[in-house]
Design an enzyme around this catalytic site. Sequence first.
Site, PDB file in Angstrom:
ATOM      1  N   THR A 117       0.816  -1.213   0.000  1.00 39.09           N
ATOM      2  CA  THR A 117       0.000   0.000   0.000  1.00 39.09           C
ATOM      3  C   THR A 117       0.847   1.259   0.000  1.00 39.09           C
ATOM      4  O   THR A 117       1.964   1.277   0.533  1.00 39.09           O
ATOM      5  CB  THR A 117      -0.908   0.017   1.242  1.00 39.09           C
ATOM      6  OG1 THR A 117      -1.585   1.276   1.320  1.00 39.09           O
ATOM      7  CG2 THR A 117      -0.106  -0.155   2.522  1.00 39.09           C
ATOM      8  N   TYR A 141      -2.224   0.298   9.984  1.00 36.23           N
ATOM      9  CA  TYR A 141      -2.432  -0.387   8.710  1.00 36.23           C
ATOM     10  C   TYR A 141      -1.182  -0.280   7.845  1.00 36.23           C
ATOM     11  O   TYR A 141      -0.659  -1.276   7.348  1.00 36.23           O
ATOM     12  CB  TYR A 141      -3.633   0.212   7.982  1.00 36.23           C
ATOM     13  CG  TYR A 141      -3.703  -0.182   6.525  1.00 36.23           C
ATOM     14  CD1 TYR A 141      -3.902  -1.510   6.153  1.00 36.23           C
ATOM     15  CD2 TYR A 141      -3.566   0.770   5.514  1.00 36.23           C
ATOM     16  CE1 TYR A 141      -3.951  -1.880   4.816  1.00 36.23           C
ATOM     17  CE2 TYR A 141      -3.620   0.411   4.177  1.00 36.23           C
ATOM     18  CZ  TYR A 141      -3.805  -0.913   3.826  1.00 36.23           C
ATOM     19  OH  TYR A 141      -3.847  -1.276   2.515  1.00 36.23           O
TER      20      TYR A 141
END
Length: 330
Positions: A117, A141
């Site tokens: 990501t 995250y």
Amino acid sequence: MAVLVTGGAGYIGSHMVWALVDAGEEVVVLDRLSTGFRWAVAPEAELVVGDIGDQELVASLIETHAVDAIIHFAGSIVVPESVSDPLGYYANNTCKTRNLLEAAIRGGVKHFIFSSTAAVYGAAGLEPVRENATLAPESPYGTSKLMSELMLRDAAVAHDFTYTALRYFNVSGADPRGRTGQSTPGATHLIKVASETALGKRPALTVFGDDYPTPDGTCVRDYIHVSDLAAAHLLALQRLRSGGGNLIANCGYNHGYSVLEVINAVRRVSGEDFTVEMGPRRPGDAAAVVADSSLARAEFGWKPAYDDLDTIVGHALSWESALSRRNQRD
């Protein structure tokens, strides 16, 4: 040989499975169906319901299907949720990836493609960010994904396999052929939420912060069509099978749109007005994150086919309408 796709019943994973099937690959999907759907998996692929942390199950699938490559999507992805439940994200995203990777190495899997990501960069700024930028995730995250990247790097030094980690920017849209799309209830993706609001599924859309240091005060993101992302994975797999080395590469379009620009695009394409409310910033949100994807384009010849905001929005709206009809039948 077969490709094992973890999380292949989910949003991005189901598009990947269709792309692999379209390319003539044998595919087995491992998904616990916490957010995915059986019907989203291409019928030509075998779906096994289970957890990626179950090493015995993974080992059995590798042996039974002669798996030579794993494309790993399974994981938790909501930034604010990761801030409130960091240990849950480290357990699901990092620890289970470690278990999956160990089973893959023991089973002799030669190639591993990891769903990473842009959140590993943190507040990257308005300029397109390259892979050698400072890694400073601002949420658990992002940190959980970066930790998995580091595990891949270190394990590849010690063991006989090659990997590619693709750092996604904001994945959006749906399969142009209408076979799958973003279907998870309560999803937080902006284009998904705006499409639901335009079609009357939500009473209003909330903009989280309008005081960021961006041209209109709202967050700027690089929105990449999910089918272009699946195509990048397929090219990355071909590169690894052809002897390509380990690689970390961005997947985005090199330009971004603000939250308000996206909202206006959904209004324009749908022909519907809808209520937009201003709210406070969310924890963990960066002001702007835009990709420099020149490495992916150079290394495996990736050429996006859907780099157009109205096209992305149109496919998302079409899928949202189809999903409404499916839910009415069900």
